[in-house]
Design a protein around this motif. Structure first.
Motif, short mmCIF file in Angstrom:
data_model
loop_
_atom_site.label_atom_id
_atom_site.label_comp_id
_atom_site.label_asym_id
_atom_site.label_seq_id
_atom_site.Cartn_x
_atom_site.Cartn_y
_atom_site.Cartn_z
N LYS A 1 131.59 64.06 -18.09
CA LYS A 1 131.85 63.45 -16.78
C LYS A 1 130.58 63.20 -15.97
O LYS A 1 130.66 62.75 -14.84
CB LYS A 1 132.79 64.35 -15.98
N ARG A 2 129.46 63.55 -16.55
CA ARG A 2 128.16 63.37 -15.85
C ARG A 2 128.20 64.03 -14.47
O ARG A 2 127.87 63.42 -13.45
CB ARG A 2 127.80 61.90 -15.72
N LEU A 3 128.60 65.30 -14.44
CA LEU A 3 128.67 66.03 -13.18
C LEU A 3 127.32 66.62 -12.81
O LEU A 3 126.47 66.83 -13.68
CB LEU A 3 129.68 67.18 -13.29
N THR A 4 127.14 66.88 -11.54
CA THR A 4 125.99 67.63 -11.06
C THR A 4 126.49 68.94 -10.48
O THR A 4 127.41 68.94 -9.65
CB THR A 4 125.24 66.85 -9.96
N LEU A 5 125.89 70.06 -10.91
CA LEU A 5 126.19 71.36 -10.34
C LEU A 5 124.93 71.84 -9.62
O LEU A 5 123.85 71.89 -10.24
CB LEU A 5 126.57 72.37 -11.42
N GLN A 6 125.07 72.19 -8.37
CA GLN A 6 123.91 72.50 -7.55
C GLN A 6 124.10 73.86 -6.90
O GLN A 6 124.97 74.01 -6.04
CB GLN A 6 123.76 71.40 -6.49
N GLY A 7 123.31 74.84 -7.32
CA GLY A 7 123.30 76.12 -6.62
C GLY A 7 122.39 76.01 -5.41
O GLY A 7 121.37 75.34 -5.46
N PHE A 8 122.78 76.68 -4.34
CA PHE A 8 121.91 76.61 -3.14
C PHE A 8 122.09 77.88 -2.33
O PHE A 8 123.09 78.59 -2.46
CB PHE A 8 122.24 75.39 -2.28
N THR A 9 121.10 78.17 -1.53
CA THR A 9 121.22 79.22 -0.52
C THR A 9 120.70 78.65 0.79
O THR A 9 119.83 77.78 0.81
CB THR A 9 120.40 80.47 -0.88
#
Lengths: 322, 322
Positions: free
Chosen positions: A257-265
């Motif tokens: 699905k060409r997803l982006t997963l972005q961890g952030f703080t």
């Protein structure tokens, strides 16, 4: 010289819930502030899953509270006396010296806030900045379907409302009870909400998922995403609550699905704070965003409140009032 | 009228390897091209894990080959005769009508390439464009440590070399044998390589991970990443090879380290192809990038070659020569 009650960590909780014997509630005399120091009387402290996370040594994800020390956390207080020209009696300040009724520390420890910015001074302890920073890690296209997990919680309740203001066409909340479904729709204005215990329903395609829980719900979200969807990773309460590390089995779909997963703080984005301080209080004061709070009185009740919060008993931001 | 051998799918392989009885090698007479059509004699076709992925119905990740049809895939051929002014005999064309020695189709099916662009015409079938597009999904900062999995494979071998050209300070390959360790370092110029069967060694912090395999190695990479690291998700051969869906257990670290995971496919980025065609062949012709090929002769050997490739027998791009 005032007497302050404070809470000291005696041992790291081995389980997924803190129990009273792992902390000690003690009374200490509060010293007068020295040169450059300030005496602050705490009004509120935040009760959030991070408290437990810092009580338990968990994979080095966050710094643990040292055993034998008074714990720390987000707090809001009022200056009682000051030996620094930067702060005056009556000033309201944000700081991290929670778990105690009074705090004495150098003036630079405290950040003065505008006591009149929000309808309630306690709103300065909301988790809205986390929701705000998170949504700025991606784009919301007009009409997007946005799903928020822990949607009745401190971060999720605001993330859904800000996503709507940011242009989302459909805002859906994942919550843990029928009462929270009603809260999300009726109080917060989500378009829909569902109880994740029943499994994720067919949502018809999701463009943005704001994840506060991880684990099985993250996996369900990956299945539910549309191509080019974006997932904001902000919390893993499932693992905290269950003590179990769940393996995400459908990472193949992230490619397909060409997803982006972005961890952030939030700590990584001090540059966004001025805009938040400028924009957000007006949204609350004008009624565009509801900041719901659950308030518990008395430091002696904080461990019970933390347990109840982890069990999903509360709505919105949970605050301990001193 | 030439006779063409072609391969038809008889049944979807239930296992993780195709076996000969699941396809039929047959001979057909090739019709003369009609108006607007072109007759192409195939020179090479690509042998890649995607062939198996399309032979097996696997979670709807990619379209399956229909049972009873001649299969398709990337191929390179030479025009034998043409009834369209766009193509002439002798032109070299890329197309998707693989698994057959001759193809007749409308001229728009074929894309003419510059037969002299590369040292070998077969280089037009390299997987370099996948490596190129993938690396453009993120940034490489000067001095970054970049790890590539399947580093001796068609995509990985190029991704590592392009990462170095793009500014990486240290390029490390994860491979499946001691021979591939030597190949990655000595032939491809990687700084280091390791056999993932021994587990990932301590790499001292990784900034960019170009993932071709998923599963356990993706999990190892998440553990190995530096804060703000970027992971490019391009393939999941582990799942294909083992038939097992492995759950990624350390997604919490994606938050703690503020990582970005980006799934991508080359098909989404036609805008990057002109730059690739302009830049890449010169890198190969000039010796800056090595395009290593393993060439197998004869369509009758393609199932055995696909099995051997899945078992890790080959280096670089695997091509079937007709």
């Amino acid at each position: 010289m005032p007497v302050s009650r404070q809470m000291r960590l005696l041992s790291h909780p081995p389980g997924t819930r803190p129990v009273p014997g792992e902390v000690a509630l003690e009374k200490v005399e509060v010293p007068d502030p020295g040169p450059g120091e300030v005496l602050v009387r705490n009004l509120y402290m935040a009760v959030d899953p991070g408290l437990l996370l810092r009580m338990r040594p968990l994979d080095g994800l966050v710094p643990d509270f040292p055993v034998g020390e008074v714990m720390w956390g987000h707090a809001l207080g009022e200056v009682e006396s000051s030996r620094d020209p930067a702060l005056r009696p009556g000033d309201v300040v944000l700081h991290r010296l929670a778990w105690r009724e009074f705090a004495v520390a150098p003036a630079s420890t405290f950040r003065k806030v505008d006591a009149d910015a929000y309808p309630s001074v306690s709103h300065h302890l909301s988790s809205a900045v986390v929701a705000y920073v998170g949504l700025r890690q991606t784009r919301i296209d007009p009409g997007d379907t946005v799903v928020v997990s822990s949607a009745a919680g401190a971060v999720g309740s605001v993330a859904g409302q800000l996503a709507r203001i940011g242009g989302a066409g459909r805002v859906i909340g994942s919550v843990g009870s029928a009462a929270k479904v009603a809260f999300a729709v009726e109080t917060l204005g989500f378009d829909e909400a569902f109880d994740y215990h029943d499994g994720w329903p067919d949502l018809g395609g999701v463009d943005v998922y704001y994840d506060n829980v991880g684990g099985r719900q993250l996996e369900a979200a990956i299945d539910a995403m549309r191509p080019h969807g974006r997932i904001l990773l902000n919390g893993g309460t499932e693992q905290q609550l269950t003590g179990e590390t769940y393996g995400i089995r459908n990472m193949q779909m992230v490619i397909a699905k060409r997803l982006t997963l972005q961890g952030f703080t939030t700590d990584d984005h001090p540059d966004l704070l001025p805009a938040f301080d400028r924009e957000f209080p007006a949204l609350v004061a004008g009624g565009a965003v509801v900041l719901h709070e659950t308030i518990i009185d008395g430091l002696e009740n904080i461990i019970a409140a933390t347990r109840a919060q982890l069990d999903g008993a509360y709505l919105g931001k949970v605050l301990l009032r001193f």
